[in-house]
Motif scaffolding. Structure first.
Motif, PDB file in Angstrom:
ATOM      1  N   LEU A 163       1.097  24.285  13.420  1.00 38.36           N
ATOM      2  CA  LEU A 163       1.688  23.557  14.720  1.00 38.36           C
ATOM      3  C   LEU A 163       1.053  24.089  15.939  1.00 38.36           C
ATOM      4  CD1 LEU A 163       5.496  24.205  13.791  1.00 38.36           C
ATOM      5  CD2 LEU A 163       4.361  22.072  13.583  1.00 38.36           C
ATOM      6  N   ARG A 164       0.265  25.346  16.081  1.00 37.36           N
ATOM      7  CA  ARG A 164      -0.349  25.639  17.280  1.00 37.36           C
ATOM      8  C   ARG A 164      -1.796  24.888  17.314  1.00 37.36           C
ATOM      9  NH1 ARG A 164      -0.779  32.017  16.591  1.00 37.36           N
ATOM     10  NH2 ARG A 164      -1.861  31.868  18.674  1.00 37.36           N
ATOM     11  N   ALA A 165      -2.215  24.489  16.335  1.00 39.62           N
ATOM     12  CA  ALA A 165      -3.589  23.725  16.843  1.00 39.62           C
ATOM     13  C   ALA A 165      -3.278  22.509  17.316  1.00 39.62           C
ATOM     14  CB  ALA A 165      -4.122  23.510  15.333  1.00 39.62           C
ATOM     15  N   PRO A 166      -2.359  21.563  16.811  1.00 40.66           N
ATOM     16  CA  PRO A 166      -1.739  20.474  17.566  1.00 40.66           C
ATOM     17  C   PRO A 166      -1.457  20.398  18.919  1.00 40.66           C
ATOM     18  CG  PRO A 166      -1.012  20.227  15.225  1.00 40.66           C
ATOM     19  CD  PRO A 166      -1.441  21.832  15.755  1.00 40.66           C
ATOM     20  N   MET A 167      -0.551  21.681  19.179  1.00 43.23           N
ATOM     21  CA  MET A 167       0.009  22.094  20.453  1.00 43.23           C
ATOM     22  C   MET A 167      -1.281  22.244  21.304  1.00 43.23           C
ATOM     23  SD  MET A 167       2.996  21.166  20.489  1.00 43.23           S
ATOM     24  CE  MET A 167       3.337  21.772  22.219  1.00 43.23           C
ATOM     25  N   ARG A 195       3.432  19.462  33.523  1.00 44.32           N
ATOM     26  CA  ARG A 195       4.598  19.710  32.905  1.00 44.32           C
ATOM     27  C   ARG A 195       4.211  19.630  31.540  1.00 44.32           C
ATOM     28  NH1 ARG A 195       8.788  22.906  32.268  1.00 44.32           N
ATOM     29  NH2 ARG A 195      10.689  21.849  31.040  1.00 44.32           N
ATOM     30  N   MET A 196       3.507  18.741  31.046  1.00 48.68           N
ATOM     31  CA  MET A 196       3.136  18.824  29.562  1.00 48.68           C
ATOM     32  C   MET A 196       2.503  19.912  29.254  1.00 48.68           C
ATOM     33  SD  MET A 196       0.815  15.670  27.702  1.00 48.68           S
ATOM     34  CE  MET A 196       1.739  14.578  28.420  1.00 48.68           C
ATOM     35  N   GLN A 197       1.433  20.246  29.888  1.00 47.64           N
ATOM     36  CA  GLN A 197       0.639  21.659  29.548  1.00 47.64           C
ATOM     37  C   GLN A 197       1.784  22.983  29.587  1.00 47.64           C
ATOM     38  OE1 GLN A 197      -3.186  21.961  31.537  1.00 47.64           O
ATOM     39  NE2 GLN A 197      -2.515  19.917  32.892  1.00 47.64           N
ATOM     40  N   CYS A 200       3.465  22.923  26.310  1.00 49.01           N
ATOM     41  CA  CYS A 200       2.733  23.208  25.189  1.00 49.01           C
ATOM     42  C   CYS A 200       2.578  24.789  25.014  1.00 49.01           C
ATOM     43  CB  CYS A 200       1.403  22.634  25.254  1.00 49.01           C
ATOM     44  SG  CYS A 200       1.437  20.889  24.930  1.00 49.01           S
ATOM     45  N   ARG A 201       2.317  25.260  26.586  1.00 48.46           N
ATOM     46  CA  ARG A 201       2.361  26.765  26.334  1.00 48.46           C
ATOM     47  C   ARG A 201       3.515  27.377  26.014  1.00 48.46           C
ATOM     48  NH1 ARG A 201      -1.124  25.781  30.957  1.00 48.46           N
ATOM     49  NH2 ARG A 201       0.677  25.519  32.461  1.00 48.46           N
ATOM     50  N   GLN A 202       4.711  26.859  26.300  1.00 52.10           N
ATOM     51  CA  GLN A 202       6.023  27.449  26.079  1.00 52.10           C
ATOM     52  C   GLN A 202       6.230  27.314  24.420  1.00 52.10           C
ATOM     53  OE1 GLN A 202       9.419  25.634  28.297  1.00 52.10           O
ATOM     54  NE2 GLN A 202      10.990  26.476  27.056  1.00 52.10           N
ATOM     55  N   MET A 203       5.781  25.967  23.862  1.00 54.73           N
ATOM     56  CA  MET A 203       5.995  25.924  22.383  1.00 54.73           C
ATOM     57  C   MET A 203       5.234  26.854  21.745  1.00 54.73           C
ATOM     58  SD  MET A 203       7.572  24.246  20.422  1.00 54.73           S
ATOM     59  CE  MET A 203       7.551  23.810  18.335  1.00 54.73           C
ATOM     60  N   GLU A 204       3.892  26.958  22.440  1.00 55.65           N
ATOM     61  CA  GLU A 204       3.099  28.194  21.797  1.00 55.65           C
ATOM     62  C   GLU A 204       3.478  29.346  21.663  1.00 55.65           C
ATOM     63  OE1 GLU A 204      -1.795  29.425  21.292  1.00 55.65           O
ATOM     64  OE2 GLU A 204      -1.066  27.738  22.773  1.00 55.65           O
ATOM     65  N   HIS A 205       4.163  29.859  22.847  1.00 55.06           N
ATOM     66  CA  HIS A 205       4.624  31.107  22.725  1.00 55.06           C
ATOM     67  C   HIS A 205       5.807  31.223  21.893  1.00 55.06           C
ATOM     68  CE1 HIS A 205       6.037  34.776  24.758  1.00 55.06           C
ATOM     69  NE2 HIS A 205       7.067  34.314  25.069  1.00 55.06           N
ATOM     70  N   GLU A 334      17.195  28.462  35.687  1.00 50.09           N
ATOM     71  CA  GLU A 334      17.400  28.530  36.998  1.00 50.09           C
ATOM     72  C   GLU A 334      17.964  29.929  37.720  1.00 50.09           C
ATOM     73  OE1 GLU A 334      17.982  26.074  35.350  1.00 50.09           O
ATOM     74  OE2 GLU A 334      16.210  24.869  35.520  1.00 50.09           O
ATOM     75  N   GLU A 335      19.073  30.396  36.767  1.00 52.66           N
ATOM     76  CA  GLU A 335      19.863  31.740  36.912  1.00 52.66           C
ATOM     77  C   GLU A 335      19.325  32.768  36.938  1.00 52.66           C
ATOM     78  OE1 GLU A 335      24.351  31.317  36.138  1.00 52.66           O
ATOM     79  OE2 GLU A 335      23.415  29.907  34.345  1.00 52.66           O
ATOM     80  N   PHE A 336      18.342  33.234  35.888  1.00 57.58           N
ATOM     81  CA  PHE A 336      18.027  34.435  35.720  1.00 57.58           C
ATOM     82  C   PHE A 336      16.588  34.584  35.386  1.00 57.58           C
ATOM     83  CE2 PHE A 336      22.608  35.171  35.146  1.00 57.58           C
ATOM     84  CZ  PHE A 336      23.009  35.964  35.823  1.00 57.58           C
ATOM     85  N   GLY A 337      15.933  33.285  35.688  1.00 53.74           N
ATOM     86  CA  GLY A 337      14.566  33.234  35.323  1.00 53.74           C
ATOM     87  C   GLY A 337      14.104  32.847  33.864  1.00 53.74           C
ATOM     88  N   PRO A 338      12.938  32.093  33.487  1.00 51.84           N
ATOM     89  CA  PRO A 338      12.534  31.914  32.314  1.00 51.84           C
ATOM     90  C   PRO A 338      12.726  33.223  31.128  1.00 51.84           C
ATOM     91  CG  PRO A 338      10.583  32.334  33.289  1.00 51.84           C
ATOM     92  CD  PRO A 338      11.882  32.382  34.281  1.00 51.84           C
TER      93      PRO A 338
END
Length: 394
Positions: A163-167, A195-197, A200-205, A334-338
């Motif tokens: 999954l990480r390689a396609p992301m 936003r797409m990038q 992708c970074r969020q998904m990899e994380h 939005e309330e307490f951060g990501p």
């Protein structure tokens, strides 16, 4: 005096017991052989008992074994004395032997009455069979858990690789598109590429987080850990964050040496401290860490407890189990951060991997207290220690 003892043991005025039997050979043989066989059996039984006590001290108590051996030996001597008195009238010696046998018998009876409650608590064969069956079931369940963990690890590795390689490919193509054609794209299209990038970074994380979660309890070896040193290192690592938030990390009590891994315990305490500082609306956020010998929670006593207590927003009782679920957040970014919502799932996973448990006490507006029991004790105590600092009101 010597004549008195001689008269007691070898008095000529007494008749041997054989005369009462009229010296009939059949009666003499019946009584004599019976006494001999009983005496031989009685002399053999103590040897068996003492040997069993020596070879299986867990099964036969040494004191009880010696007591039974003395009692049965005295009974054997009584039968031998009865055998001798068929021909020799040594009734005085026979009486002394009987008196000694009586003393040993009474003492044995008293000791058995005293030990009876302990004997009654010994498991029966059916109980042992049931326990063995439960143990076998536990082993089967443990094997199933290990297999499930192996599958989870395998899945995490597959997810990490496949999954990480396609992301990364999607993120790179989005970046190339922005770099090569960004100047010709409308502002809305550029925003969507950015936003797409980010996604992708969020998904990899998230994938990396899942992989780390699957490795808990596998890459770390348990040992004795200085919890105070772990907290000191954690405080140094979070010094900048504490300063930015105007927050404090307070150690209420001396912290003990505990069983576990330094990395795992650092993960537990780090996530709990970050959780307490993140979900906090106080002007002076504070997290307290301490140790309690025992504390009452939910109608039961927890023993040897590490607690982490904050003055944050608190957690409603209906949602307290949800916060331990993987990737579960009760509030919007939005309330307490990501965040990933995996912190408390890591906490529970690490603690349970070393045989412990995590207990949460919280209410909205009253902060949260996490009790970490690294070595749960099913035995209940009669009193509870006071909880210092913020923990009293948590």
């Amino acid at each position: 005096m010597l004549d008195g003892w001689k008269e007691l043991f070898l008095s000529d005025v007494f008749m041997p017991h054989g005369m009462c039997l009229l010296w009939r050979p059949d009666l003499l043989a019946l009584h004599g052989l019976s006494d001999v066989m009983i005496a031989l059996a009685y002399f053999t039984i103590p040897l068996v008992i003492l040997r069993a006590a020596r070879r299986r001290p867990d099964l036969v108590d040494a004191k009880v074994a010696r007591l039974f051996a003395a009692f049965i030996t005295a009974c054997a001597l009584s039968h031998l004395a009865g055998l001798v008195t068929l021909w020799l009238p040594i009734y005085g010696l026979q009486g002394l032997i009987k008196a000694a046998t009586a003393v040993v018998s009474v003492y044995t009876a008293v000791e058995l009455a005293r030990l009876l409650p302990a004997f009654l608590t010994m498991p029966s064969r059916a109980d042992l069979a049931a326990r063995d069956e439960a143990l076998q079931s536990s082993r089967v369940e443990s094997r199933r858990v290990r297999e499930a963990n192996d599958k989870l690890t395998e899945f995490a590795h597959i997810a990490s690789h496949d999954l990480r390689a396609p992301m990364r490919g999607i993120a790179n193509h989005a970046r190339f598109l922005a770099e090569d054609h960004g100047a010709h794209l409308p502002e809305d299209a550029q925003r969507r590429l950015t936003r797409m990038q980010d996604l992708c970074r969020q998904m990899e994380h998230l994938i990396v987080t899942l992989l780390d979660f699957s490795r808990i309890g596998r890459d770390e070896s348990d040992g004795t850990v200085d919890l105070a040193a772990v907290v000191d290192e954690l405080r140094d690592q979070m010094a900048e964050t504490l300063a930015e938030k105007g927050a404090s990390l307070v150690i209420d009590t001396p912290l003990p040496m505990v069983r576990g891994s330094a990395a795992g315990l650092s993960t537990v305490l780090g996530n709990l401290v970050v959780n307490g500082l993140t979900y906090n609306r106080s002007d002076t956020p504070a997290v307290h860490i301490g140790h309690l010998d025992r504390v009452e929670q939910g109608g039961r006593w927890l023993r040897d407890v590490i607690y982490v207590c904050d003055n944050g927003i608190g957690i409603p009782e209906a949602q307290q189990e949800q916060v331990f679920r993987m990737f579960k957040r009760l509030h919007q970014p939005e309330e307490f951060g990501p965040g990933t919502g995996a912190g408390l799932a890591f906490v529970r996973r690490v603690v349970e991997s070393i045989g412990g448990q995590v207990v949460l006490k919280s209410a909205p507006g009253e902060g949260a207290t996490f009790y970490i029991v690294l070595a749960p004790d099913p035995a209940e105590s009669t009193d509870a220690g006071a909880m210092p600092g913020l923990a009293q009101g948590a």
